[in-house]
Structure formats: structure tokens, C-alpha cells
Write a protein that holds these residues in place. Structure first.
Motif, mmCIF file in Angstrom:
data_model
loop_
_atom_site.group_PDB
_atom_site.id
_atom_site.type_symbol
_atom_site.label_atom_id
_atom_site.label_comp_id
_atom_site.label_asym_id
_atom_site.label_seq_id
_atom_site.Cartn_x
_atom_site.Cartn_y
_atom_site.Cartn_z
ATOM 1 N N THR A 1 38.922 43.959 30.579
ATOM 2 C CA THR A 1 38.367 44.533 31.802
ATOM 3 C C THR A 1 36.988 45.120 31.540
ATOM 4 N N VAL A 2 35.983 44.505 32.117
ATOM 5 C CA VAL A 2 34.589 44.953 31.999
ATOM 6 C C VAL A 2 34.169 45.565 33.326
ATOM 7 N N GLY A 3 33.886 46.859 33.331
ATOM 8 C CA GLY A 3 33.411 47.503 34.554
ATOM 9 C C GLY A 3 34.489 47.844 35.558
ATOM 10 N N GLY A 4 35.747 47.642 35.215
ATOM 11 C CA GLY A 4 36.835 47.924 36.154
ATOM 12 C C GLY A 4 37.372 46.648 36.778
ATOM 13 N N ASP A 5 38.542 46.759 37.375
ATOM 14 C CA ASP A 5 39.194 45.572 37.934
ATOM 15 C C ASP A 5 38.419 44.971 39.103
ATOM 16 N N ALA A 6 37.764 45.793 39.903
ATOM 17 C CA ALA A 6 37.010 45.253 41.036
ATOM 18 C C ALA A 6 35.857 44.387 40.545
ATOM 19 N N VAL A 7 35.167 44.850 39.522
ATOM 20 C CA VAL A 7 34.064 44.072 38.941
ATOM 21 C C VAL A 7 34.597 42.774 38.336
ATOM 22 N N MET A 8 35.733 42.857 37.646
ATOM 23 C CA MET A 8 36.321 41.666 37.044
ATOM 24 C C MET A 8 36.765 40.667 38.097
ATOM 25 N N ALA A 9 37.368 41.155 39.169
ATOM 26 C CA ALA A 9 37.804 40.256 40.238
ATOM 27 C C ALA A 9 36.610 39.522 40.840
ATOM 28 N N GLU A 10 35.525 40.257 41.072
ATOM 29 C CA GLU A 10 34.312 39.636 41.614
ATOM 30 C C GLU A 10 33.747 38.605 40.640
ATOM 31 N N GLN A 11 33.703 38.967 39.348
ATOM 32 C CA GLN A 11 33.148 38.069 38.341
ATOM 33 C C GLN A 11 33.956 36.785 38.213
#
Length: 281
Positions: A171-181
Motif C-alpha cells: 500500500t503506497v499512499g493509502g488504499d484510495a491512492v492504490m485503488a486509483e493507481q
């Protein structure tokens, strides 16, 4: 070998370097091949510098200065010509990516730079430079986003990416950032015909690139080159036997990876998992 061409020596520092190298070489009565032989490189390599198609190298410039009797002239011009917005150790590789006909990347823990979202890139940069000012972080992110526009070019290279499954889970930057990535990665892989993405699963076990990131660059008019990178350093490899070894190892990693279709499904599933986790926090 690149043919001598008329350059405006004042267009930029690299053009001035190339024009001066050509002037000094011709004054010495040497061909590109003859000069290359005396400084242990090919005439083609000399031609690329003279045509301002490659960034000059400081060590080579020193050897040229000594051979051509030009003091430190080429070395000083080299320092000007090598200025770049990216980290010095990556600058040569970043330039080669612009010229490559195809790029093959392997990444063990993160999504490769050309396919990163802004939020993901910012989180990675902040993790690597925890004490840097925010302005410095933003400069790094802006440069990385500019590099990603290479894929929008009409002459964009074929990009073949093998990502270890771990990169989908860390998880880089949190789950929201990961989902977007990961959603973005899936979209790019599905919509761009010149982008091929494979996931190397945990079940593949050990392989040559287990603890490193590797970029192989192939060209229409030059031998391939390899760039390897760690957290704070990188190395451009152009020695043919070593490049061949990297290429063979990459072929093995690609053969051990999941198919592009199966990889896409796994990436989408990982994106949904991060989305769910983001909603739960």
C-alpha cells in the motif's frame, strides 16, 4: 553511423558540444571511427555526440580533451550539456527512453514510472525523501508526470511491463491512492495497444530480478541498453554481453508471468480490494 549534419551550435548546450567536438576532430584530421578507436568507443558513438543525439559523458570528454589537446574545454561543455530536470543518475536513461522503439520494464515492488498516477508518484517520492520540502517533492512529481506523456506521442514506444504481484499489494499512499493507481494501470493496459502488462505471481518463486528494477530499451538504429535502479542510485548498462544477459533474464521473467489477460483480471481484482479497504477506513 550518424552522418555529420549542420547544427546550430547555439541552439542548446548539447548542440554546442557536438559542434565543438566535430570542429576539434576535423582539425586533428581524424574520422569518427579513428577518434572512436583512440578513446575506446565506436565511431557511431562519436557520431551520436556530434549530432547532439546523445548526452555527452564526462569521463569520455576528459579522454577526448587529452587526445585533442583541448584542455578542459569539452569537459566544461559536458557539464552544461548534462543538466537535466531528473536525477543525474537517471538522466541518460530518461533520454534514451525518448528514442527507444520499445521499452521492457520489470518492477519488483512498485508500478513503473511511465504508468504512475500523480497521487501514487507523490506518495512514493515523499517516502523516498521524507525530509524534503514540499516544493521539491512537487518538482519531482511534475517531472515524472511529464515523462509519462511519452506514451501519448504518435511515435510512442511499445511498452512491455512485468510487475511482481507484490506491487499490487504493497500500500503506497493509502488504499484510495492504490485503488486509483491500479484502476489507471488496468485502463492503460486495456486501452493502449502498445502497452502490454503482465504480473509475475508469488508462485513463480525466485528469479534473476527478484530484488531489483530493470528497464531494457531497444532502438531501430543502435544496440539495446539497460538501466537498473535502486532507491537512490541507478546504472546505465551498455556493455553488450551484460545487456544480453539482462535480456535473457527478462525473457525468463516474462515467460514465468501470467498472461496479459489474466494479469489484467488480477490487477482489477487488487484495485477492488483496495477500494473496499478504503471504504472501511
Amino acid at each position: 553511423m550518424p552522418q555529420p549534419k549542420e547544427l546550430d551550435p547555439y541552439a542548446n548546450p548539447r548542440a554546442f558540444y557536438g559542434a565543438e567536438l566535430r570542429r576539434l576532430r576535423e582539425a586533428a584530421g581524424l574520422s569518427q571511427n579513428q577518434l572512436g578507436e583512440q578513446v575506446f568507443c565506436s565511431g557511431t558513438y562519436i557520431g551520436l555526440f556530434e549530432a547532439a543525439e546523445r548526452r555527452p559523458q564526462l569521463e569520455l570528454s576528459s579522454a577526448l580533451d587529452e587526445l585533442l589537446g583541448s584542455g578542459e574545454h569539452l569537459q566544461r561543455l559536458c557539464l552544461l550539456a548534462r543538466k537535466s530536470k531528473v536525477a543525474g543518475y537517471f538522466a541518460d536513461a530518461a533520454e534514451l527512453q525518448q528514442r527507444a522503439a520499445s521499452i521492457a520494464e520489470y518492477s519488483s515492488m512498485v508500478v513503473p514510472g511511465l504508468l504512475q498516477t500523480e497521487s501514487y508518484a507523490r506518495a512514493l517520492t515523499r517516502a523516498a525523501h521524507p525530509f524534503a520540502a514540499q516544493g521539491v517533492i512537487e518538482d519531482h512529481v511534475r517531472t515524472r508526470m511529464e515523462r509519462g506523456r511519452l506514451l501519448d506521442s504518435p511515435t510512442a514506444p511499445v511498452l512491455w511491463v512485468v510487475i511482481h504481484e507484490a506491487a499490487l499489494l504493497v500500500t503506497v499512499g493509502g488504499d484510495a491512492v492504490m485503488a486509483e493507481q491500479l484502476t489507471y494501470l488496468a485502463e492503460q493496459s486495456a486501452s493502449r495497444p502498445r502497452v502490454v502488462t503482465q504480473v509475475l505471481p508469488f508462485s513463480a518463486g525466485a528469479h534473476p530480478f527478484l530484488d531489483t528494477s530493470v528497464t531494457l530499451m531497444y532502438f531501430d538504429d543502435a544496440p539495446p541498453a539497460v538501466y537498473t535502479e535502486g532507491a537512490y542510485s541507478g546504472q546505465l548498462v551498455e556493455d553488450s554481453p551484460l545487456v544480453d544477459q539482462f535480456c535473457s533474464a527478462y525473457d525468463l521473467a516474462r515467460a514465468s508471468a501470467l498472461s496479459p489477460e489474466t494479469s489484467l483480471s488480477l490487477i482489477k481484482s487488487a484495485a477492488k480490494g483496495h477500494t473496499t479497504d478504503a471504504h472501511l477506513t
